[in-house]
Enzyme design. Structure first.
Site, PDB file in Angstrom:
ATOM      1  N   ARG A  54      -5.390  -4.935   9.194  1.00 14.24           N
ATOM      2  CA  ARG A  54      -4.239  -4.784   8.301  1.00 14.24           C
ATOM      3  C   ARG A  54      -3.952  -2.474   8.781  1.00 14.24           C
ATOM      4  O   ARG A  54      -4.812  -2.020   8.635  1.00 14.24           O
ATOM      5  CB  ARG A  54      -4.136  -4.225   7.178  1.00 14.24           C
ATOM      6  CG  ARG A  54      -3.057  -2.969   6.348  1.00 14.24           C
ATOM      7  CD  ARG A  54      -2.682  -3.079   4.873  1.00 14.24           C
ATOM      8  NE  ARG A  54      -4.139  -3.167   3.933  1.00 14.24           N
ATOM      9  CZ  ARG A  54      -5.120  -1.293   3.330  1.00 14.24           C
ATOM     10  NH1 ARG A  54      -3.687  -0.531   4.178  1.00 14.24           N
ATOM     11  NH2 ARG A  54      -5.868  -1.594   3.132  1.00 14.24           N
ATOM     12  N   HIS A  85      -3.428  11.189  15.719  1.00 12.36           N
ATOM     13  CA  HIS A  85      -3.599  10.344  14.196  1.00 12.36           C
ATOM     14  C   HIS A  85      -2.467  10.057  13.907  1.00 12.36           C
ATOM     15  O   HIS A  85      -1.466   9.934  13.569  1.00 12.36           O
ATOM     16  CB  HIS A  85      -4.420  11.597  13.529  1.00 12.36           C
ATOM     17  CG  HIS A  85      -4.315  11.390  12.305  1.00 12.36           C
ATOM     18  ND1 HIS A  85      -6.015   9.611  12.542  1.00 12.36           N
ATOM     19  CD2 HIS A  85      -3.484  11.232  10.955  1.00 12.36           C
ATOM     20  CE1 HIS A  85      -5.459   9.645  10.938  1.00 12.36           C
ATOM     21  NE2 HIS A  85      -4.753   9.864   9.774  1.00 12.36           N
ATOM     22  N   CYS A  91      -3.252   0.838   9.174  1.00 13.35           N
ATOM     23  CA  CYS A  91      -1.916   1.253   7.777  1.00 13.35           C
ATOM     24  C   CYS A  91      -1.569   2.535   8.422  1.00 13.35           C
ATOM     25  O   CYS A  91      -2.324   3.662   8.468  1.00 13.35           O
ATOM     26  CB  CYS A  91      -2.895   1.280   6.808  1.00 13.35           C
ATOM     27  SG  CYS A  91      -2.360   2.157   4.952  1.00 13.35           S
ATOM     28  N   ASP A 106      -8.371  -6.364   5.823  1.00 15.64           N
ATOM     29  CA  ASP A 106      -7.908  -6.642   4.326  1.00 15.64           C
ATOM     30  C   ASP A 106      -6.750  -7.005   4.526  1.00 15.64           C
ATOM     31  O   ASP A 106      -6.122  -8.026   3.879  1.00 15.64           O
ATOM     32  CB  ASP A 106      -8.012  -5.447   3.449  1.00 15.64           C
ATOM     33  CG  ASP A 106      -7.269  -4.350   3.345  1.00 15.64           C
ATOM     34  OD1 ASP A 106      -6.668  -4.398   4.114  1.00 15.64           O
ATOM     35  OD2 ASP A 106      -7.346  -3.675   2.727  1.00 15.64           O
ATOM     36  N   CYS A 157       0.604  -0.930  -0.230  1.00 11.91           N
ATOM     37  CA  CYS A 157      -0.342   0.142   0.428  1.00 11.91           C
ATOM     38  C   CYS A 157       0.930   1.111   0.433  1.00 11.91           C
ATOM     39  O   CYS A 157       0.343   2.066  -0.405  1.00 11.91           O
ATOM     40  CB  CYS A 157      -0.832  -0.448   1.007  1.00 11.91           C
ATOM     41  SG  CYS A 157      -0.247   0.075   2.943  1.00 11.91           S
ATOM     42  N   HIS A 168      -5.608   4.797   9.904  1.00 10.55           N
ATOM     43  CA  HIS A 168      -6.324   3.455   9.390  1.00 10.55           C
ATOM     44  C   HIS A 168      -6.299   1.796   9.924  1.00 10.55           C
ATOM     45  O   HIS A 168      -5.442   1.529   9.659  1.00 10.55           O
ATOM     46  CB  HIS A 168      -7.366   3.944   8.528  1.00 10.55           C
ATOM     47  CG  HIS A 168      -8.236   5.164   8.376  1.00 10.55           C
ATOM     48  ND1 HIS A 168      -6.502   6.601   7.849  1.00 10.55           N
ATOM     49  CD2 HIS A 168      -8.818   6.328   8.566  1.00 10.55           C
ATOM     50  CE1 HIS A 168      -7.315   7.745   7.984  1.00 10.55           C
ATOM     51  NE2 HIS A 168      -8.897   7.415   8.239  1.00 10.55           N
TER      52      HIS A 168
END
Length: 314
Positions: free
Chosen positions: A285, A269, A287, A276, A232, A272
């Protein structure tokens, strides 16, 4: 040893999902407590005439502390509203912490006083002894799963989502201090929820052994042992080192419905989480933005004070 934690945070539909992803949380029920009548119904409590609060009761064990559960609770409510919560007004929607022993009372009082000092506002969340808890009707249990579309619409439109994001993420006096200690990209990512460019960030292709900590406060978050190449363009992890180091929240930005990941202590922050990931690693996952992290190599962990986390690096 199993214990109970009981909270009122407005509409009880919205008070279950935030606690479900933590190891040590054994069971959650929504229901009614603090009123004058036995076995009240949802309709009776909604009338505001029974004196009950809509509440959630959490059964947990020693894998999670009361302090950690309490931190999650505060992040779900507007503690400065004396009338109710968001679109729901009335005594049944007031916020409260129902303590089950003197230790819970002491901890709750400490955190309430701390919040009042730091915010310079009056906190209207009551701290009161736990009373008999009446589980709500079956159709109200796990509402976020059984009625997911209605739950999501209500959560977004009630004002809860916008307040939590505006207050807990934006009205933080530490923001300006952090501006001075963070790089521009780290500030924008951790404080303003920005996403860095894929494949052009520091750690997406780093697979050295070590841990990744919150760049704001150094809290350990992820281990290299749980990192995998997802393709990704951002660092991907199957799980955090400890699930109590993060909290998850609905994110509806850019017309999407996602689950945001934030650090629990510094409220940075991070990124996310998606479902998947590889089945062999649990299916998740995480990310995560490189700019939200600092990598501590295995050989430096003891020296830098992270010796107790070496066991998480395989």
């Amino acid at each position: 040893m199993e214990k109970l934690a009981t909270f009122a945070g407005g509409c009880f539909w919205c008070m279950v999902k935030p606690f479900t992803s933590y190891e040590g949380v054994l069971d959650l029920k929504v229901g009614y407590t603090g009123g004058q009548t036995d076995n009240p119904t949802y309709k009776e409590v909604c009338s505001g005439k029974t004196g009950h609060f809509e509440a959630v009761q959490i059964r947990y064990d020693d894998r999670i502390t009361y302090e950690e559960i309490l931190e999650v609770f505060w992040r779900q409510i507007d503690p400065f509203n004396p009338a109710g919560q968001f679109a729901d007004i009335g005594s049944q929607y007031h916020t409260a912490i129902f303590y089950h022993d003197e230790d819970q009372k002491r901890i709750a009082t400490y955190y309430k006083d701390k919040l009042e000092r730091e915010s310079d506002k009056k906190v209207f969340t009551k701290i009161i002894p736990a009373e008999k808890f009446y589980p709500a009707e079956d159709n109200h249990q796990d509402y976020y799963k059984t009625q997911s579309r209605h739950y999501e619409m209500y959560y977004r439109n009630s004002g809860r989502h916008n307040f939590l994001k505006a207050y807990w993420d934006r009205n933080n006096d530490l923001r300006e201090e952090r501006r001075d200690i963070l790089s521009d990209i780290s500030f924008e990512v951790t404080q303003n929820d920005m996403t860095e460019v894929p494949f052009e960030n520091e750690y997406y292709d780093n697979f050295d052994k070590g841990i990744y900590v919150d760049i704001v406060d150094g809290q350990p978050l992820f281990s290299s042992s749980d990192k995998f190449d997802s393709g990704c363009g951002w660092p991907a992890f199957s799980k955090p080192i400890k699930d109590t180091s993060i909290h998850k929240r609905a994110d509806y930005s850019f017309g999407m419905s996602r689950t945001e990941v934030r650090s629990l202590k510094a409220n940075s922050h991070l990124g996310h989480v998606f479902e998947d990931g590889p089945d062999s690693l649990g299916g998740n996952r995480y990310c995560i933005n490189s700019a939200a992290l600092k990598f501590i190599p295995l050989e430096k962990m003891e020296e830098l004070g992270y010796g107790e986390y070496i066991k998480y690096v395989k």
